[in-house]
Write a protein that holds these residues in place. Sequence first.
Motif, PDB file in Angstrom:
ATOM      1  N   HIS A  98      45.577  31.883  46.627  1.00 18.73           N
ATOM      2  CA  HIS A  98      45.186  30.773  45.759  1.00 18.73           C
ATOM      3  C   HIS A  98      43.829  30.216  46.171  1.00 18.73           C
ATOM      4  CE1 HIS A  98      49.209  30.977  44.154  1.00 18.73           C
ATOM      5  NE2 HIS A  98      49.736  30.728  45.340  1.00 18.73           N
ATOM      6  N   LEU A  99      43.593  30.169  47.472  1.00 19.11           N
ATOM      7  CA  LEU A  99      42.316  29.655  47.965  1.00 19.11           C
ATOM      8  C   LEU A  99      41.166  30.573  47.569  1.00 19.11           C
ATOM      9  CD1 LEU A  99      40.877  27.495  49.653  1.00 19.11           C
ATOM     10  CD2 LEU A  99      41.286  28.905  51.670  1.00 19.11           C
ATOM     11  N   LEU A 100      41.420  31.877  47.572  1.00 18.34           N
ATOM     12  CA  LEU A 100      40.380  32.843  47.214  1.00 18.34           C
ATOM     13  C   LEU A 100      40.332  33.131  45.717  1.00 18.34           C
ATOM     14  CD1 LEU A 100      40.839  35.441  50.115  1.00 18.34           C
ATOM     15  CD2 LEU A 100      39.167  33.590  49.967  1.00 18.34           C
ATOM     16  N   GLY A 101      41.366  32.722  44.996  1.00 19.68           N
ATOM     17  CA  GLY A 101      41.392  32.955  43.561  1.00 19.68           C
ATOM     18  C   GLY A 101      41.580  34.411  43.192  1.00 19.68           C
ATOM     19  N   VAL A 102      42.383  35.141  43.979  1.00 18.88           N
ATOM     20  CA  VAL A 102      42.606  36.557  43.704  1.00 18.88           C
ATOM     21  C   VAL A 102      44.082  36.784  43.392  1.00 18.88           C
ATOM     22  CG1 VAL A 102      40.698  37.303  45.163  1.00 18.88           C
ATOM     23  CG2 VAL A 102      42.982  37.084  46.165  1.00 18.88           C
ATOM     24  N   ARG A 103      44.377  37.934  42.800  1.00 19.39           N
ATOM     25  CA  ARG A 103      45.757  38.303  42.472  1.00 19.39           C
ATOM     26  C   ARG A 103      46.236  39.380  43.438  1.00 19.39           C
ATOM     27  NH1 ARG A 103      47.513  37.151  37.090  1.00 19.39           N
ATOM     28  NH2 ARG A 103      45.939  36.076  35.839  1.00 19.39           N
ATOM     29  N   ILE A 104      47.303  39.091  44.164  1.00 18.14           N
ATOM     30  CA  ILE A 104      47.918  40.094  45.027  1.00 18.14           C
ATOM     31  C   ILE A 104      49.424  40.013  44.858  1.00 18.14           C
ATOM     32  CG2 ILE A 104      46.056  40.020  46.738  1.00 18.14           C
ATOM     33  CD1 ILE A 104      47.942  38.413  48.542  1.00 18.14           C
ATOM     34  N   THR A 105      50.092  41.089  45.186  1.00 17.05           N
ATOM     35  CA  THR A 105      51.553  41.122  45.107  1.00 17.05           C
ATOM     36  C   THR A 105      52.140  40.406  46.311  1.00 17.05           C
ATOM     37  OG1 THR A 105      51.453  43.262  43.994  1.00 17.05           O
ATOM     38  CG2 THR A 105      53.581  42.601  44.929  1.00 17.05           C
ATOM     39  N   THR A 106      53.111  39.527  46.062  1.00 19.42           N
ATOM     40  CA  THR A 106      53.770  38.817  47.160  1.00 19.42           C
ATOM     41  C   THR A 106      54.525  39.800  48.037  1.00 19.42           C
ATOM     42  OG1 THR A 106      54.019  36.843  45.791  1.00 19.42           O
ATOM     43  CG2 THR A 106      55.397  36.994  47.761  1.00 19.42           C
ATOM     44  N   GLU A 107      54.209  39.785  49.330  1.00 19.02           N
ATOM     45  CA  GLU A 107      54.830  40.709  50.279  1.00 19.02           C
ATOM     46  C   GLU A 107      55.686  39.941  51.287  1.00 19.02           C
ATOM     47  OE1 GLU A 107      54.707  43.835  50.037  1.00 19.02           O
ATOM     48  OE2 GLU A 107      52.943  44.341  48.857  1.00 19.02           O
ATOM     49  N   ALA A 108      56.680  40.627  51.835  1.00 16.64           N
ATOM     50  CA  ALA A 108      57.548  40.007  52.827  1.00 16.64           C
ATOM     51  C   ALA A 108      56.943  40.078  54.229  1.00 16.64           C
ATOM     52  CB  ALA A 108      58.924  40.678  52.821  1.00 16.64           C
ATOM     53  N   TYR A 109      55.906  40.923  54.406  1.00 13.53           N
ATOM     54  CA  TYR A 109      55.306  41.106  55.730  1.00 13.53           C
ATOM     55  C   TYR A 109      53.878  40.573  55.732  1.00 13.53           C
ATOM     56  CZ  TYR A 109      59.251  44.279  56.202  1.00 13.53           C
ATOM     57  OH  TYR A 109      60.509  44.813  56.224  1.00 13.53           O
ATOM     58  N   VAL A 110      53.546  39.830  56.789  1.00 10.15           N
ATOM     59  CA  VAL A 110      52.230  39.196  56.876  1.00 10.15           C
ATOM     60  C   VAL A 110      51.117  40.226  56.895  1.00 10.15           C
ATOM     61  CG1 VAL A 110      50.742  37.774  58.341  1.00 10.15           C
ATOM     62  CG2 VAL A 110      53.126  37.140  58.010  1.00 10.15           C
ATOM     63  N   VAL A 129      37.433  28.876  45.698  1.00 14.80           N
ATOM     64  CA  VAL A 129      37.160  28.602  47.113  1.00 14.80           C
ATOM     65  C   VAL A 129      36.589  27.199  47.280  1.00 14.80           C
ATOM     66  CG1 VAL A 129      35.788  29.270  49.123  1.00 14.80           C
ATOM     67  CG2 VAL A 129      36.805  31.030  47.665  1.00 14.80           C
ATOM     68  N   LEU A 130      35.636  26.829  46.427  1.00 17.25           N
ATOM     69  CA  LEU A 130      35.025  25.501  46.500  1.00 17.25           C
ATOM     70  C   LEU A 130      36.054  24.406  46.258  1.00 17.25           C
ATOM     71  CD1 LEU A 130      32.514  23.709  46.702  1.00 17.25           C
ATOM     72  CD2 LEU A 130      32.169  24.044  44.243  1.00 17.25           C
ATOM     73  N   THR A 131      36.887  24.600  45.241  1.00 19.84           N
ATOM     74  CA  THR A 131      37.922  23.614  44.928  1.00 19.84           C
ATOM     75  C   THR A 131      38.914  23.469  46.078  1.00 19.84           C
ATOM     76  OG1 THR A 131      37.755  24.171  42.575  1.00 19.84           O
ATOM     77  CG2 THR A 131      39.721  22.976  43.280  1.00 19.84           C
ATOM     78  N   ARG A 177      42.188  30.125  37.430  1.00 16.95           N
ATOM     79  CA  ARG A 177      43.549  29.987  36.919  1.00 16.95           C
ATOM     80  C   ARG A 177      44.086  28.595  37.256  1.00 16.95           C
ATOM     81  NH1 ARG A 177      47.045  34.255  39.625  1.00 16.95           N
ATOM     82  NH2 ARG A 177      48.610  33.453  38.181  1.00 16.95           N
ATOM     83  N   VAL A 178      44.731  27.970  36.287  1.00 18.36           N
ATOM     84  CA  VAL A 178      45.358  26.667  36.507  1.00 18.36           C
ATOM     85  C   VAL A 178      46.830  26.761  36.111  1.00 18.36           C
ATOM     86  CG1 VAL A 178      43.208  25.393  36.141  1.00 18.36           C
ATOM     87  CG2 VAL A 178      44.709  25.868  34.199  1.00 18.36           C
ATOM     88  N   VAL A 179      47.593  25.741  36.484  1.00 21.37           N
ATOM     89  CA  VAL A 179      49.028  25.740  36.184  1.00 21.37           C
ATOM     90  C   VAL A 179      49.265  25.729  34.684  1.00 21.37           C
ATOM     91  CG1 VAL A 179      51.168  24.432  36.422  1.00 21.37           C
ATOM     92  CG2 VAL A 179      49.613  24.626  38.365  1.00 21.37           C
ATOM     93  N   GLY A 180      48.461  24.982  33.971  1.00 23.27           N
ATOM     94  CA  GLY A 180      48.628  24.909  32.524  1.00 23.27           C
ATOM     95  C   GLY A 180      49.665  23.877  32.114  1.00 23.27           C
ATOM     96  N   ALA A 181      50.183  24.018  30.934  1.00 25.27           N
ATOM     97  CA  ALA A 181      51.153  23.049  30.412  1.00 25.27           C
ATOM     98  C   ALA A 181      52.477  23.141  31.168  1.00 25.27           C
ATOM     99  CB  ALA A 181      51.387  23.288  28.924  1.00 25.27           C
TER     100      ALA A 181
END
Length: 233
Positions: A98-110, A129-131, A177-181
């Motif tokens: 979210h901080l970088l504004g990128v899309r990645i698949t949520t993983e169980a391992y760091v 990043v600025l926000t 990307r924002v949360v939206g309605a």
Amino acid sequence: LPIIVYSILGTSRHLSVGPFAVISLLLGEAIINYLGSQKEDEELYIKVAVFLSLMCGIIKLVFGFLRFGFLANFLSDPVRSGFNSASAIIIGFSQMKHLLGVRITTEAYVWKTAYDLAVQIPNTNLWAVLTGCVGIAILVAIKKLSRKYQVTIPGALILVALGTLISWLASFEKYMRVVGAVPSGLPPPDVPITSAIPLRHAIPALLPSALVIVTVSFISSLAISSKYAEKYH
């Protein structure tokens, strides 16, 4: 609803009850493994999540009636401290997308999450990043002011309200990307498991995951409670 009930019946004014990153990751992983090819069905995903949460609640009630709190005696300080440190790392990495504004698949391992983030660095959204950096700076400033003047300031609440207002005025959706309605009101009551997922199949399949989530939740609450106990007593 559970948070409201705990605010009335709970015994700790410091302990925050609700979903957090580690539990959410475990919950998501359990649901994906259970649904398999049906994981893209959002309505079914939510129903399984609600049912799994209900199972965890019932298990906790049973453990409470059986006085399973004695298990805390077998958790040493290094175990609790290690859990807190690991949770901080997992939560930090889970929020980096979210901080970088990128899309990645949520993983169980760091390490998988770290690798996916490294691959997506060229696609970083500078506005995101600025926000994010401004938001972190505001939280840190409010925390310092709270300590300096010995007052409680709801920094996170102020930041959410301020961010929502600025996002609406500046049309942030054009840049990131924002949360939206957000749907208003409460969802209608519904049975969490449909005929597509019979109870006789769902309970045995989800029970191991429910036990893991309950255990991690218990250790987390115990670790936080112990830290506050050391601080105030």
